[in-house]
Design an enzyme around this catalytic site. Structure first.
Site, PDB file in Angstrom:
ATOM      1  N   ASP A  48      36.054  73.554  40.653  1.00  0.00           N
ATOM      2  CA  ASP A  48      35.269  72.392  39.339  1.00  0.00           C
ATOM      3  C   ASP A  48      33.673  73.480  39.068  1.00  0.00           C
ATOM      4  O   ASP A  48      32.914  73.889  39.393  1.00  0.00           O
ATOM      5  CB  ASP A  48      34.690  71.343  39.362  1.00  0.00           C
ATOM      6  CG  ASP A  48      33.842  70.652  39.122  1.00  0.00           C
ATOM      7  OD1 ASP A  48      33.176  70.949  38.019  1.00  0.00           O
ATOM      8  OD2 ASP A  48      33.969  69.281  39.073  1.00  0.00           O
ATOM      9  N   GLU A 140      27.373  67.785  48.747  1.00  0.00           N
ATOM     10  CA  GLU A 140      27.748  67.439  47.220  1.00  0.00           C
ATOM     11  C   GLU A 140      28.563  65.678  47.880  1.00  0.00           C
ATOM     12  O   GLU A 140      29.788  65.567  48.652  1.00  0.00           O
ATOM     13  CB  GLU A 140      29.242  68.305  47.283  1.00  0.00           C
ATOM     14  CG  GLU A 140      29.450  68.018  45.444  1.00  0.00           C
ATOM     15  CD  GLU A 140      30.519  67.184  45.382  1.00  0.00           C
ATOM     16  OE1 GLU A 140      29.577  66.252  45.033  1.00  0.00           O
ATOM     17  OE2 GLU A 140      31.418  67.103  45.433  1.00  0.00           O
ATOM     18  N   GLU A 149      33.099  56.110  46.780  1.00  0.00           N
ATOM     19  CA  GLU A 149      33.273  56.629  47.812  1.00  0.00           C
ATOM     20  C   GLU A 149      32.506  56.199  48.504  1.00  0.00           C
ATOM     21  O   GLU A 149      32.265  56.401  49.768  1.00  0.00           O
ATOM     22  CB  GLU A 149      33.614  58.180  47.490  1.00  0.00           C
ATOM     23  CG  GLU A 149      34.712  58.597  46.901  1.00  0.00           C
ATOM     24  CD  GLU A 149      34.717  59.854  46.533  1.00  0.00           C
ATOM     25  OE1 GLU A 149      34.029  60.625  48.130  1.00  0.00           O
ATOM     26  OE2 GLU A 149      34.593  60.538  45.324  1.00  0.00           O
ATOM     27  N   HIS A 318      35.961  67.701  37.810  1.00  0.00           N
ATOM     28  CA  HIS A 318      36.992  67.002  37.630  1.00  0.00           C
ATOM     29  C   HIS A 318      36.597  65.356  38.163  1.00  0.00           C
ATOM     30  O   HIS A 318      37.674  64.526  38.286  1.00  0.00           O
ATOM     31  CB  HIS A 318      37.323  67.464  39.250  1.00  0.00           C
ATOM     32  CG  HIS A 318      36.072  67.011  40.592  1.00  0.00           C
ATOM     33  ND1 HIS A 318      34.731  67.936  40.112  1.00  0.00           N
ATOM     34  CD2 HIS A 318      36.671  66.071  41.347  1.00  0.00           C
ATOM     35  CE1 HIS A 318      34.148  67.311  41.402  1.00  0.00           C
ATOM     36  NE2 HIS A 318      35.020  65.931  42.534  1.00  0.00           N
TER      37      HIS A 318
HETATM   38  C1  LIG Z   1      33.105  65.686  47.962  1.00  0.00           C
HETATM   39  S1  LIG Z   1      34.018  66.624  49.595  1.00  0.00           S
HETATM   40  C2  LIG Z   1      32.707  68.070  49.487  1.00  0.00           C
HETATM   41  C3  LIG Z   1      32.753  68.559  50.178  1.00  0.00           C
HETATM   42  C4  LIG Z   1      31.710  70.620  50.342  1.00  0.00           C
HETATM   43  N1  LIG Z   1      30.597  69.676  50.169  1.00  0.00           N
HETATM   44  C5  LIG Z   1      32.002  70.838  49.141  1.00  0.00           C
HETATM   45  O1  LIG Z   1      30.881  70.668  48.216  1.00  0.00           O
HETATM   46  O2  LIG Z   1      33.351  71.743  48.440  1.00  0.00           O
HETATM   47  C6  LIG Z   1      32.507  65.658  50.773  1.00  0.00           C
HETATM   48  C7  LIG Z   1      32.776  66.110  52.304  1.00  0.00           C
HETATM   49  O3  LIG Z   1      32.530  65.388  52.891  1.00  0.00           O
HETATM   50  C8  LIG Z   1      32.805  64.740  54.102  1.00  0.00           C
HETATM   51  N2  LIG Z   1      32.315  63.565  54.677  1.00  0.00           N
HETATM   52  C9  LIG Z   1      31.966  62.776  54.332  1.00  0.00           C
HETATM   53  N3  LIG Z   1      30.933  61.444  54.978  1.00  0.00           N
HETATM   54  C10 LIG Z   1      31.310  62.249  55.649  1.00  0.00           C
HETATM   55  C11 LIG Z   1      30.900  61.276  57.221  1.00  0.00           C
HETATM   56  N4  LIG Z   1      30.764  60.641  57.306  1.00  0.00           N
HETATM   57  N5  LIG Z   1      29.983  62.265  58.228  1.00  0.00           N
HETATM   58  C12 LIG Z   1      30.909  63.890  57.715  1.00  0.00           C
HETATM   59  N6  LIG Z   1      31.760  63.681  57.068  1.00  0.00           N
HETATM   60  C13 LIG Z   1      31.724  63.272  55.850  1.00  0.00           C
HETATM   61  C14 LIG Z   1      34.428  64.580  53.371  1.00  0.00           C
HETATM   62  O4  LIG Z   1      35.641  64.420  54.952  1.00  0.00           O
HETATM   63  C15 LIG Z   1      34.420  65.671  52.444  1.00  0.00           C
HETATM   64  O5  LIG Z   1      34.901  66.632  52.865  1.00  0.00           O
END
Ligand SMILES: C[S@@+](CC[C@H](N)C(=O)[O-])C[C@H]1O[C@@H](n2cnc3c(N)ncnc32)[C@H](O)[C@@H]1O
Length: 380
Positions: A48, A140, A149, A318
């Site tokens: 994206d 993010e 989410e 996205h």
């Molecule tokens: C929207 S993705 C962003 C991934 C990366 N930071 C990027 O910008 O490409 C969110 C990520 O946060 C992780 N995540 C969400 N809640 C979390 C939590 N409470 N503790 C650890 N990881 C978490 C998810 O598994 C996912 O891989």
């Protein structure tokens, strides 16, 4: 130090500070985290360009926030934001990821020679212990229409536990937007619903004549199920700007440095929009968000960056927009005013999904008031 449950600090027994039920981690993993463990899903986000450019520019055009600093990347996924933070000069980056994607992140960190700076920690942000407080939290966390989410809860938890009092949030601010739209999707979805009901009636006739069982008692719940699916569930769409038929309004502004989980549990807002196109159809509403990277008052960004998911000809994301359809559409024209109230709350069974309600009325340019309408939607 207490940990956080569903963004709420819990004590050793798991009881939460405001008495709300905590989220079952196993269920949450099955429903939510599982997709993030797949590279194809991370790739979708990494492809994206609007998202990537915004975060890239935010970091590299504001190196003063990163140089020599300690950074926490909440939900590092593939590790991209942690790697950029290290490349921008961070002294140490803690990259926390709940899923097995952490293993890929570790590999990527090594392959990009920042393993001396970036430490990938696999675990829930709510449970992880860090050896020190941090200067920057980057994440993010945004879902459809910003809050789907509910990942911002985890960022709030991280901030309250680990950010220094002088620390900076990346992004620093977020806003939810709404605008009236025209779209052919409503007619299409109404047709889909009607076809599905015709098919049901054929099915009940056949079941009666071939197998001697009257399925008619299930017609009402089937119709409700299909109505929810086709007509009451918001749709993902990347709208063309000319589908927006009136002024856009801000529903909620969030300061990421100060917002609490209770501030975002429910969003309630009144909004006003003026129709800007002559003789058109109000087919529904679109909701989207933007976030800003402004640093903090005492240490502002050198270059403020905006990431917007508004309807755009060239810069779709996205996230797209969430479309809430009206059935039937209402004829409106330039100068008509739309008075609305909006509410969004979390689904009781799954706190990561949302339920939305719009109450609106059109005051025509002539002063005449059209009958008010009220619609409920699900963001699944
Ligand atoms: C929207 S993705 C962003 C991934 C990366 N930071 C990027 O910008 O490409 C969110 C990520 O946060 C992780 N995540 C969400 N809640 C979390 C939590 N409470 N503790 C650890 N990881 C978490 C998810 O598994 C996912 O891989």
């Amino acid at each position: 130090m207490g940990s956080c449950t569903n963004g709420v600090v819990s004590d050793q027994s798991g009881a939460t500070s405001n008495g709300r039920a905590s989220v079952d981690k196993g269920v949450d993993f099955a429903n939510y985290f599982c997709t993030y463990a797949f590279l194809y899903h991370q790739k979708e986000m990494l492809s994206d360009r609007v998202r990537m450019d915004a975060y890239y520019n935010a970091v590299f055009q504001n190196k003063h926030h990163f140089n020599g600093k300690v950074v926490l990347d909440v939900g590092t996924g593939s590790g991209i934001l942690a790697i950029w933070s290290a490349q921008a000069g961070a002294r140490k980056v803690y990259a926390v990821e709940a899923t097995n994607m952490a293993e890929h992140a570790r590999e990527l960190v090594k392959a990009n020679n920042v393993q001396d700076v970036v430490e990938v920690i696999q675990g829930s942000m709510e449970d992880v212990q860090l050896p020190e407080k941090v200067d920057v939290i980057i994440s993010e966390w945004m879902g459809y229409f910003l809050l789907r989410e509910s990942m911002f809860d985890s960022v709030i938890c991280a901030r309250d536990r680990w950010l220094k009092p002088t620390g900076v949030m990346y992004p620093s601010h977020a806003r939810m937007w709404v605008a009236p739209i025209r779209s052919g999707l409503g007619d299409q979805k109404q047709n889909d619903y009607e076809s599905s009901m015709e098919d049901w009636y054929r099915f009940t006739d056949e079941t009666q004549s071939y197998y001697g069982v009257d399925m008619g008692a299930l017609t009402k719940p089937f119709a409700e199920e299909q109505k929810k699916y086709y007509l009451q569930t918001s749709l993902w769409n990347n709208l063309h700007p000319n589908q927006v038929i009136g002024t856009a309004a801000i529903l909620r502004e969030i300061d990421c440095l100060t917002a609490s989980v209770s501030d975002i549990l429910e969003v309630r807002s009144n909004f006003l929009s003026t129709v800007t196109l002559p003789n058109t159809r109000l087919c529904g509403f679109a909701g989207w968000f933007d976030v800003h990277f402004r640093g903090r008052k005492e240490v502002p960004a050198q270059n403020e960056i905006e990431l917007t998911t508004a309807p755009s000809v060239d810069n779709g994301t996205h996230w797209g927009q969430q479309v809430f359809l009206l059935n039937p559409p209402i004829r409106v024209t330039e100068g008509d005013n739309l008075n609305g109230s909006f509410s969004m709350k979390r689904n009781k069974e799954n706190h990561r999904l949302m339920e939305v309600e719009f109450n609106s009325e059109v005051k025509q340019y002539s002063g005449q008031l059209l009958p008010p309408f009220r619609n409920r939607y699900f963001i699944e």
